[in-house]
Design a protein around this motif. Structure first.
Motif, mmCIF file in Angstrom:
data_model
loop_
_atom_site.group_PDB
_atom_site.id
_atom_site.type_symbol
_atom_site.label_atom_id
_atom_site.label_comp_id
_atom_site.label_asym_id
_atom_site.label_seq_id
_atom_site.Cartn_x
_atom_site.Cartn_y
_atom_site.Cartn_z
ATOM 1 N N GLU A 327 5.719 -16.184 -5.358
ATOM 2 C CA GLU A 327 6.897 -15.443 -5.805
ATOM 3 C C GLU A 327 7.565 -14.695 -4.658
ATOM 4 O O GLU A 327 8.779 -14.734 -4.484
ATOM 5 N N LYS A 328 6.746 -13.999 -3.843
ATOM 6 C CA LYS A 328 7.305 -13.158 -2.790
ATOM 7 C C LYS A 328 7.609 -13.929 -1.513
ATOM 8 O O LYS A 328 8.607 -13.672 -0.840
ATOM 9 N N GLN A 362 -6.879 -9.822 8.863
ATOM 10 C CA GLN A 362 -5.586 -9.463 8.272
ATOM 11 C C GLN A 362 -4.724 -10.709 8.178
ATOM 12 O O GLN A 362 -4.518 -11.427 9.170
ATOM 13 N N ALA A 363 -4.234 -10.977 6.960
ATOM 14 C CA ALA A 363 -3.371 -12.137 6.724
ATOM 15 C C ALA A 363 -1.912 -11.704 6.724
ATOM 16 O O ALA A 363 -1.556 -10.647 6.172
ATOM 17 N N TYR A 364 -1.052 -12.530 7.351
ATOM 18 C CA TYR A 364 0.376 -12.258 7.409
ATOM 19 C C TYR A 364 1.144 -13.496 6.959
ATOM 20 O O TYR A 364 0.710 -14.630 7.171
ATOM 21 N N ALA A 365 2.304 -13.256 6.402
ATOM 22 C CA ALA A 365 3.286 -14.314 6.194
ATOM 23 C C ALA A 365 4.284 -14.233 7.340
ATOM 24 O O ALA A 365 4.730 -13.139 7.713
ATOM 25 N N ILE A 366 4.615 -15.374 7.927
ATOM 26 C CA ILE A 366 5.589 -15.411 9.015
ATOM 27 C C ILE A 366 6.961 -15.667 8.406
ATOM 28 O O ILE A 366 7.241 -16.755 7.889
ATOM 29 N N LEU A 367 7.815 -14.650 8.433
ATOM 30 C CA LEU A 367 9.128 -14.721 7.798
ATOM 31 C C LEU A 367 10.081 -15.596 8.627
ATOM 32 O O LEU A 367 9.818 -15.870 9.800
ATOM 33 N N SER A 371 9.355 -12.336 12.004
ATOM 34 C CA SER A 371 8.590 -11.100 11.797
ATOM 35 C C SER A 371 7.437 -11.366 10.850
ATOM 36 O O SER A 371 7.397 -12.389 10.155
ATOM 37 N N LEU A 372 6.477 -10.448 10.833
ATOM 38 C CA LEU A 372 5.258 -10.630 10.044
ATOM 39 C C LEU A 372 5.254 -9.693 8.844
ATOM 40 O O LEU A 372 5.528 -8.492 8.968
ATOM 41 N N ALA A 373 4.894 -10.235 7.710
ATOM 42 C CA ALA A 373 4.738 -9.436 6.500
ATOM 43 C C ALA A 373 3.263 -9.383 6.142
ATOM 44 O O ALA A 373 2.646 -10.432 5.874
ATOM 45 N N PRO A 374 2.639 -8.204 6.174
ATOM 46 C CA PRO A 374 1.212 -8.121 5.844
ATOM 47 C C PRO A 374 0.966 -8.502 4.392
ATOM 48 O O PRO A 374 1.695 -8.093 3.488
ATOM 49 N N LEU A 375 -0.066 -9.323 4.206
ATOM 50 C CA LEU A 375 -0.387 -9.792 2.860
ATOM 51 C C LEU A 375 -1.652 -9.127 2.314
ATOM 52 O O LEU A 375 -1.614 -8.438 1.302
ATOM 53 N N PHE A 376 -2.790 -9.369 2.979
ATOM 54 C CA PHE A 376 -4.049 -8.796 2.497
ATOM 55 C C PHE A 376 -5.012 -8.664 3.685
ATOM 56 O O PHE A 376 -4.845 -9.332 4.717
ATOM 57 N N LEU A 377 -5.995 -7.808 3.508
ATOM 58 C CA LEU A 377 -7.004 -7.553 4.537
ATOM 59 C C LEU A 377 -8.379 -7.849 3.947
ATOM 60 O O LEU A 377 -8.787 -7.237 2.951
ATOM 61 N N LEU A 406 -17.361 -12.310 1.652
ATOM 62 C CA LEU A 406 -16.014 -11.753 1.705
ATOM 63 C C LEU A 406 -15.888 -10.545 0.787
ATOM 64 O O LEU A 406 -16.533 -10.457 -0.262
ATOM 65 N N SER A 407 -15.022 -9.639 1.194
ATOM 66 C CA SER A 407 -14.626 -8.539 0.292
ATOM 67 C C SER A 407 -13.183 -8.164 0.616
ATOM 68 O O SER A 407 -12.728 -8.338 1.759
ATOM 69 N N LEU A 408 -12.449 -7.694 -0.371
ATOM 70 C CA LEU A 408 -11.053 -7.327 -0.202
ATOM 71 C C LEU A 408 -10.963 -5.841 0.135
ATOM 72 O O LEU A 408 -11.393 -4.995 -0.634
ATOM 73 N N LYS A 409 -10.357 -5.534 1.285
ATOM 74 C CA LYS A 409 -10.214 -4.138 1.702
ATOM 75 C C LYS A 409 -8.842 -3.581 1.347
ATOM 76 O O LYS A 409 -8.702 -2.383 1.056
ATOM 77 N N ASP A 410 -7.823 -4.432 1.389
ATOM 78 C CA ASP A 410 -6.465 -3.957 1.107
ATOM 79 C C ASP A 410 -5.603 -5.169 0.749
ATOM 80 O O ASP A 410 -5.882 -6.291 1.194
ATOM 81 N N SER A 411 -4.575 -4.935 -0.046
ATOM 82 C CA SER A 411 -3.705 -6.038 -0.436
ATOM 83 C C SER A 411 -2.303 -5.528 -0.726
ATOM 84 O O SER A 411 -2.124 -4.499 -1.382
ATOM 85 N N ALA A 412 -1.303 -6.240 -0.202
ATOM 86 C CA ALA A 412 0.105 -5.938 -0.495
ATOM 87 C C ALA A 412 0.661 -6.888 -1.541
ATOM 88 O O ALA A 412 1.851 -6.833 -1.855
ATOM 89 N N VAL A 413 -0.203 -7.773 -2.038
ATOM 90 C CA VAL A 413 0.252 -8.769 -3.022
ATOM 91 C C VAL A 413 -0.600 -8.709 -4.288
ATOM 92 O O VAL A 413 -0.759 -9.711 -4.999
ATOM 93 N N GLY A 414 -1.167 -7.554 -4.564
ATOM 94 C CA GLY A 414 -1.945 -7.396 -5.781
ATOM 95 C C GLY A 414 -3.401 -7.812 -5.591
ATOM 96 O O GLY A 414 -3.789 -8.369 -4.560
ATOM 97 N N THR A 415 -4.204 -7.531 -6.571
ATOM 98 C CA THR A 415 -5.625 -7.865 -6.505
ATOM 99 C C THR A 415 -5.835 -9.332 -6.844
ATOM 100 O O THR A 415 -5.036 -9.945 -7.559
#
Length: 479
Positions: A327-328, A362-367, A371-377, A406-415
């Motif tokens: 979506e994003k 740290q995962a990024y989307a390349i716009l 530029s980089l958009a942080p996705l999740f850590l 694996l464990s999720l530390k942070d997310s900009a795209v929801g859990t």
């Protein structure tokens, strides 16, 4: 409390501090008797050549000969044809150093003689053979303020038990009547000259050579290794041991290591000429140095994924686990940046080298505008083991990674459920990150070796708290 009691208390405190701040080595080099014997062979061969170049002074004097009277003699142009040291032995002496004993050495000389008595003058040549030469040399080992080794000869003695001289010429018979006087003088000159040459060779050659031991070894533009001596080399009844700092450090900024090396229970192995003991401290300072230098940061892009891996690093692939991505950030390339929040801590035991690093990814989307958009850590951890070997005088290795957690530390795209992407992370790790680490480890780290020393017959053993490397050595002369 009286002044005497205060003094005693302060003395006890000083002693305790001295004991607690004693420096254990992070790296130990042991030269066994076999290694000392090989070094002695090389040194004796060089000394033999040096002694054959001895310059002997002219000799002159007067001697009284029965029924002839006073005879004035001169010996000149004394030339050493050769000097042989067929039997020698080197012995480590505890708390003193190394003793080199040379026995049954011999030398051959020739020269010219001239004689004058009454109104008679004559001249001729002579041959001289010196036998049963015994030389004893004590080598004392130390270290200077930079941690480089030093060597000196506090004691040298030479004794010649037999000198035979034969004069030729018309009056050679006359010289042979008082040869004992000349032999005594030649014996004394040779004994002094031999030790002078030994001291000079030790200072000019052996001292220069042992100082080729590297105090620091530069690994790359970020990291170095400190191999300075923490104490003078010490001789035991069976070996010569050198305690080195054994510490990796960042070239940009060297900060104190937050822990100290533990004592090494070095085994009494003697199968190889030399042994290296690399402690867990040595390996763990590597992790600290690389972490502080920012060298444990790796970027993963699709271009780094091998072509035989059917895997696209984009949001479309990961949207199967994270629907919000489509979506994003629909069908956009991605980038991962892996880093270590803390320096990895290794353990060395009889089973080998192992550690459980924590890696943040740290995962990024390349716009479209790059530029980089942080996705999740993500936080990754797993059991890692190391295989160690020695090649071309360097410690080389490779890593093997077990199951990654694996464990999720942070997310900009929801859990989302990270376990669903376990296989993808395994592919990324095994195909990109691990090969890059192993390529660096395959370049290796230099061992503390003297110039022109080559290692062979390598032995690798793991002990509690340290890695033991054994090898035979060969000296490669300059061509």
């Amino acid at each position: 409390m009286g002044m005497q009691s205060v003094a005693v208390a302060c003395g006890a405190l000083t002693l305790c501090l001295a004991l607690t701040t004693a420096t254990n080595p992070g790296f130990v080099v042991r030269i066994t008797q076999a290694g000392l014997d090989y070094a002695q062979e090389q040194a004796i061969a060089s000394l033999e050549k040096k002694l054959a170049q001895l310059k002997l002074p002219d000799i002159s004097g007067d001697s009284r000969v029965l029924r002839v009277g006073k005879v004035h003699y001169e010996l000149s142009r004394l030339r050493l044809r050769d000097f042989h040291l067929p039997y020698s032995r080197i012995t480590p002496i505890s708390n003193k150093g190394l003793q080199v004993s040379i026995s049954n050495a011999f030398a051959e000389l020739d020269g010219d003689w001239r004689v004058k008595f009454l109104f008679i003058r004559d001249h001729g040549s002579f041959d001289l053979r010196v036998e049963n030469i015994y030389i004893k040399i004590l080598l004392r080992l130390g270290s200077d303020t930079s941690g480089k080794p030093t060597i000196s000869t506090p004691d040298c003695s030479a004794h010649i038990s037999k000198v035979r001289v034969l004069f030729s010429g018309k009056l050679g018979w006359l010289y042979n009547l008082f040869h004992s006087v000349i032999e005594r003088r030649l014996r004394k000159i040779l004994e002094d000259k031999v030790c002078d040459k030994v001291a000079m060779s030790v200072y000019n050659e052996l001292q220069t050579y042992i100082r080729t031991l590297p105090v620091t070894a530069r690994i790359d533009d970020k990291i170095g290794i400190d191999y300075s001596l923490v104490a003078p080399p010490r001789a035991t009844a069976q070996s010569l041991d050198a305690d080195l700092k054994g510490e990796f450090y960042s070239l940009g900024h060297r900060s104190p290591v937050p822990f100290s090396p533990l004592p090494l229970a070095f085994p009494s192995d003697h199968e190889r000429m030399v042994y290296f003991g690399a402690s867990s401290y040595f390996f763990n300072t590597a992790g600290i140095a690389y972490h502080e230098a920012g060298a444990l940061v790796f970027e993963i892009t699709e271009a780094m994924i091998p072509k035989d891996v059917e895997f696209k690093l984009n949001t479309s692939v990961f949207s199967a686990f994270i629907p919000q991505l489509e979506e994003k950030y629909p069908n956009m390339p991605m980038k991962f940046r892996a880093s270590t929040p803390t320096a990895p801590f290794l353990t060395v035991g009889e089973g080998g080298i192992s550690f459980q690093p924590i890696v943040d990814v740290q995962a990024y989307a390349i716009l479209p505008n790059s530029s980089l958009a942080p996705l999740f850590l993500l936080s990754l951890t797993g059991n890692v083991s190391a295989v160690i070997n020695v090649r071309s005088g360097r410690i080389v290795g490779s890593l093997d990674v077990g199951r990654i957690r694996l464990s999720l530390k942070d997310s900009a795209v929801g859990t989302f459920q990270v376990r669903m992407m376990q296989s993808l992370i395994n592919i990324l790790t095994s195909s990109t990150l691990l090969p890059r680490l192993n390529a660096r480890l395959d370049e290796g780290f230099p061992l503390p070796l003297l110039d022109r020393i080559q290692l062979s017959n390598i032995l690798v053993r793991f002990h509690q708290n340290f890695l033991l490397l054994g090898a035979d050595v060969r000296f490669q002369p300059r061509r």
